[in-house]
Motif scaffolding. Structure first.
Motif, PDB file in Angstrom:
ATOM      1  N   THR A 112      33.626 -10.306   4.279  1.00 13.72           N
ATOM      2  CA  THR A 112      34.338  -9.383   5.174  1.00 13.72           C
ATOM      3  C   THR A 112      34.198  -7.944   4.669  1.00 13.72           C
TER       4      THR A 112
ATOM      5  N   HIS B 161      39.224 -16.505   8.130  1.00 18.43           N
ATOM      6  CA  HIS B 161      39.618 -15.125   7.829  1.00 18.43           C
ATOM      7  C   HIS B 161      39.981 -14.387   9.113  1.00 18.43           C
TER       8      HIS B 161
ATOM      9  N   ASP C 205      39.800 -11.950  -3.467  1.00 19.82           N
ATOM     10  CA  ASP C 205      39.926 -12.562  -2.142  1.00 19.82           C
ATOM     11  C   ASP C 205      38.564 -12.904  -1.558  1.00 19.82           C
ATOM     12  N   ASP C 206      38.585 -13.832  -0.600  1.00 23.42           N
ATOM     13  CA  ASP C 206      37.494 -14.111   0.368  1.00 23.42           C
ATOM     14  C   ASP C 206      36.458 -15.128  -0.090  1.00 23.42           C
TER      15      ASP C 206
ATOM     16  N   HIS D 281      44.090 -18.083   0.993  1.00 21.07           N
ATOM     17  CA  HIS D 281      43.882 -16.875   1.799  1.00 21.07           C
ATOM     18  C   HIS D 281      43.812 -17.234   3.291  1.00 21.07           C
TER      19      HIS D 281
END
Ligand SMILES: [Zn+2]
Length: 246
Positions: free
Chosen positions: A206, A110, A55-56, A106
């Protein structure tokens, strides 16, 4: 039942159990319950296969190293990308696909969908889907909301964008300060679920600064453990997620 009502009913079921989740997000009891009650949402698939997900990203500082590590192991994975980061790194996004990986959504930014209006969630997810699809040249199939925060808005946004919402069965808690390759591999092993979908991160945007280096260190350790268990590793598209449309 209309699709909106169906989503609302599904959201009710999810939120009924995730009321526990958001107060105790890391508990073994909650994760086990979610995997059992909601296997499709959790990404439970073929018990002989591990779906590896990151992710991210994409992140020019860290994703290339993750790609090289995956090449060295002969693994392909699913990357849950952020639309805003794809717009900043289109070449790297295309490289993900060219090197055999799967791109997924995603979100555009965020941010949690827990307290967002449906219109806001739908706009965010649709923009990310369009950005990722246009840049990568492949339409994404999956959506994982930031923080795994499942809400009626997130479910409706996934449905309207034609994406399947999927969380994970297993994580390495690789975002924590002080995480090491050993700690991540140990956490993955401890939280492993048959037919696992494993959550890791290819960016520290994050997470604790530099945490992706520990994630890199964990990969060969996991390779040894999974090989010993006779498990194959690949992206979600090869995972045979329970109840997923083909
Ligand atoms: Zn995230």
């Amino acid at each position: 039942m209309t699709s909106t009502r169906r989503v609302a009913a599904c959201a009710g079921a999810v939120l009924a159990v995730s009321g526990v989740a958001h107060s105790l997000p890391g508990t073994v009891a909650w994760r086990s319950m979610r995997c059992r009650i909601l296997p499709r949402l959790s990404g439970v698939g073929d018990p002989g296969h591990v779906a590896l997900t990151f992710d991210d990203g994409p992140d020019p500082l860290s994703t290339p190293a993750v790609l090289d590590a995956l090449d060295a192991l002969g693994w392909r994975a699913t990357f849950f990308c952020l639309g805003e980061r794809v717009r900043r790194a289109p070449g790297l996004t295309r490289e993900l696909v060219e090197r055999g990986h799967e791109v997924a959504v995603h979100g555009d930014r965020h941010t949690s969908h827990l307290r967002r209006l449906a219109a806001s969630s739908m706009a965010d997810v649709a923009r990310a889907r369009d950005t990722i699809g246009d840049v990568a040249g492949v339409p994404p199939r999956w959506f994982r909301p930031p923080y795994g925060a499942v809400s009626s808005s997130a479910l409706l946004a996934a449905k309207r964008s034609g994406l399947q919402l999927v969380l994970w069965t297993t994580w390495g808690r690789d975002w924590r300060p002080g995480a090491t390759g050993e700690s991540i591999a140990a956490t993955v092993t401890r939280t492993f679920w048959p037919g696992a979908t494993v959550l890791l991160h290819d960016s520290d945007v994050t997470s604790a600064p530099g945490s992706w280096r520990a994630t890199l260190d964990a990969l060969p350790l996991l390779a040894g453990r999974w090989a010993a268990g006779g498990l194959r590793v690949g992206p979600l598209r090869e995972h045979g997620v329970v109840g997923a449309s083909p």
